[in-house]
Design a protein around this motif. Sequence first.
Motif, PDB file in Angstrom:
ATOM      1  N   ALA A 153      35.728  -2.423  91.682  1.00 49.77           N
ATOM      2  CA  ALA A 153      35.350  -2.211  93.080  1.00 49.77           C
ATOM      3  C   ALA A 153      35.645  -3.458  93.911  1.00 49.77           C
ATOM      4  N   ARG A 154      35.406  -4.620  93.323  1.00 47.87           N
ATOM      5  CA  ARG A 154      35.664  -5.864  94.040  1.00 47.87           C
ATOM      6  C   ARG A 154      37.172  -6.088  94.210  1.00 47.87           C
ATOM      7  N   ALA A 155      37.939  -5.730  93.173  1.00 46.24           N
ATOM      8  CA  ALA A 155      39.391  -5.865  93.267  1.00 46.24           C
ATOM      9  C   ALA A 155      39.943  -4.956  94.363  1.00 46.24           C
ATOM     10  N   ASP A 156      39.454  -3.707  94.435  1.00 45.21           N
ATOM     11  CA  ASP A 156      39.893  -2.784  95.480  1.00 45.21           C
ATOM     12  C   ASP A 156      39.547  -3.327  96.870  1.00 45.21           C
ATOM     13  N   LEU A 157      38.371  -3.963  96.968  1.00 51.86           N
ATOM     14  CA  LEU A 157      37.938  -4.530  98.249  1.00 51.86           C
ATOM     15  C   LEU A 157      38.881  -5.637  98.704  1.00 51.86           C
ATOM     16  N   TYR A 158      39.176  -6.556  97.782  1.00 53.47           N
ATOM     17  CA  TYR A 158      40.083  -7.658  98.133  1.00 53.47           C
ATOM     18  C   TYR A 158      41.483  -7.137  98.461  1.00 53.47           C
ATOM     19  N   ALA A 159      41.948  -6.177  97.657  1.00 52.19           N
ATOM     20  CA  ALA A 159      43.293  -5.646  97.891  1.00 52.19           C
ATOM     21  C   ALA A 159      43.388  -4.985  99.261  1.00 52.19           C
ATOM     22  N   LYS A 160      42.381  -4.175  99.612  1.00 49.47           N
ATOM     23  CA  LYS A 160      42.393  -3.495 100.906  1.00 49.47           C
ATOM     24  C   LYS A 160      42.339  -4.500 102.047  1.00 49.47           C
ATOM     25  N   ALA A 161      41.515  -5.535 101.898  1.00 45.34           N
ATOM     26  CA  ALA A 161      41.396  -6.550 102.946  1.00 45.34           C
ATOM     27  C   ALA A 161      42.707  -7.306 103.140  1.00 45.34           C
ATOM     28  N   ALA A 162      43.492  -7.409 102.060  1.00 51.13           N
ATOM     29  CA  ALA A 162      44.771  -8.129 102.137  1.00 51.13           C
ATOM     30  C   ALA A 162      45.941  -7.206 102.430  1.00 51.13           C
ATOM     31  N   GLY A 163      45.665  -5.909 102.625  1.00 54.31           N
ATOM     32  CA  GLY A 163      46.741  -4.964 102.886  1.00 54.31           C
ATOM     33  C   GLY A 163      47.558  -4.668 101.646  1.00 54.31           C
ATOM     34  N   LEU A 164      46.930  -4.768 100.464  1.00 55.72           N
ATOM     35  CA  LEU A 164      47.619  -4.523  99.208  1.00 55.72           C
ATOM     36  C   LEU A 164      46.908  -3.422  98.430  1.00 55.72           C
ATOM     37  N   ARG A 165      47.426  -3.144  97.232  1.00 54.99           N
ATOM     38  CA  ARG A 165      46.807  -2.160  96.362  1.00 54.99           C
ATOM     39  C   ARG A 165      46.803  -2.706  94.933  1.00 54.99           C
ATOM     40  N   VAL A 166      45.858  -2.226  94.157  1.00 56.09           N
ATOM     41  CA  VAL A 166      45.777  -2.646  92.753  1.00 56.09           C
ATOM     42  C   VAL A 166      46.796  -1.846  91.950  1.00 56.09           C
ATOM     43  N   VAL A 167      47.684  -2.559  91.262  1.00 54.53           N
ATOM     44  CA  VAL A 167      48.713  -1.908  90.467  1.00 54.53           C
ATOM     45  C   VAL A 167      48.247  -1.689  89.030  1.00 54.53           C
ATOM     46  N   ARG A 168      47.736  -2.744  88.414  1.00 57.80           N
ATOM     47  CA  ARG A 168      47.328  -2.644  87.011  1.00 57.80           C
ATOM     48  C   ARG A 168      46.423  -3.811  86.635  1.00 57.80           C
ATOM     49  N   ILE A 169      45.781  -3.654  85.472  1.00 58.14           N
ATOM     50  CA  ILE A 169      44.986  -4.739  84.882  1.00 58.14           C
ATOM     51  C   ILE A 169      45.909  -5.561  83.997  1.00 58.14           C
ATOM     52  N   LEU A 170      45.859  -6.871  84.145  1.00 57.56           N
ATOM     53  CA  LEU A 170      46.696  -7.761  83.346  1.00 57.56           C
ATOM     54  C   LEU A 170      45.950  -8.337  82.143  1.00 57.56           C
ATOM     55  N   SER A 171      44.669  -8.612  82.316  1.00 57.77           N
ATOM     56  CA  SER A 171      43.896  -9.168  81.205  1.00 57.77           C
ATOM     57  C   SER A 171      42.414  -8.920  81.421  1.00 57.77           C
ATOM     58  N   ILE A 172      41.684  -8.861  80.295  1.00 58.56           N
ATOM     59  CA  ILE A 172      40.224  -8.718  80.324  1.00 58.56           C
ATOM     60  C   ILE A 172      39.644  -9.663  79.277  1.00 58.56           C
TER      61      ILE A 172
END
Length: 237
Positions: free
Chosen positions: A169-188
């Motif tokens: 949810a936080r990643a989606d928030l940052y991406a939307k604020a930056a005009g981007l989208r989440v493509v994939r997870i790179l590491s956990i």
Amino acid sequence: MAPSAHAQTVSAGPVVAAGNTLLSIAAEGKVARPPDLAVFNAGVTTQGKTAAEALTENAQRMTAVIAALKKAGIAERDIQTSNLSVNPVYGQPKRLPDGSYEQQDPVIIGYQATNQVSVRQRKLDQYGRVIDTLVSAGANQVNGPSFMIDSPEGALDEARVAAMTKARARADLYAKAAGLRVVRILSISENGGWAPPPQPPIMFARAEMASAPKASPVAAGELEMTVTVNVSYELAP
């Protein structure tokens, strides 16, 4: 002979496509659960003129304490000796008229024997009654309880899911604020599940506890378990 070539592998961090952005998120998941286990120490301290005298009396009283634990429903596997010791008791130095103390080697005036067991109480609603039973049976030392969850993995897994949900949810928030989208997870990665450490003793019983009310009130409350995950995402336009 020509020297041989040795290939080397260099470990790199997450790689994103040209023009894309790397986003790293740390998120915490929490779950609260009522404890289902109380751990406490109970035992007997006795004194005698000789070590044998102190230890003999201690053995008799401690046998009664262990029998009381078993009679109260504590399984034998949940009773474990945690301390058995015999130590000298030294007399106090003589006080002189000028207020100072006579300089002399310590004098042994007796011996003190201590025997304690660590007990796991699984029926928390009976904890207060068990403590009162122990005191009545001769225990003059009781320390605890430390409340725990016997099998915390299920609760920790819920905290892990909550942490991942929060991270996305936080990643989606940052991406939307930056005009981007989440493509994939790179590491956990996980910082490790955390459950509260054993609590400090909240009860210390001695002989005077024989007059304690029946039964001693105990409030178990809740325990909070926490998991922190670090997730790297690739963001794209």
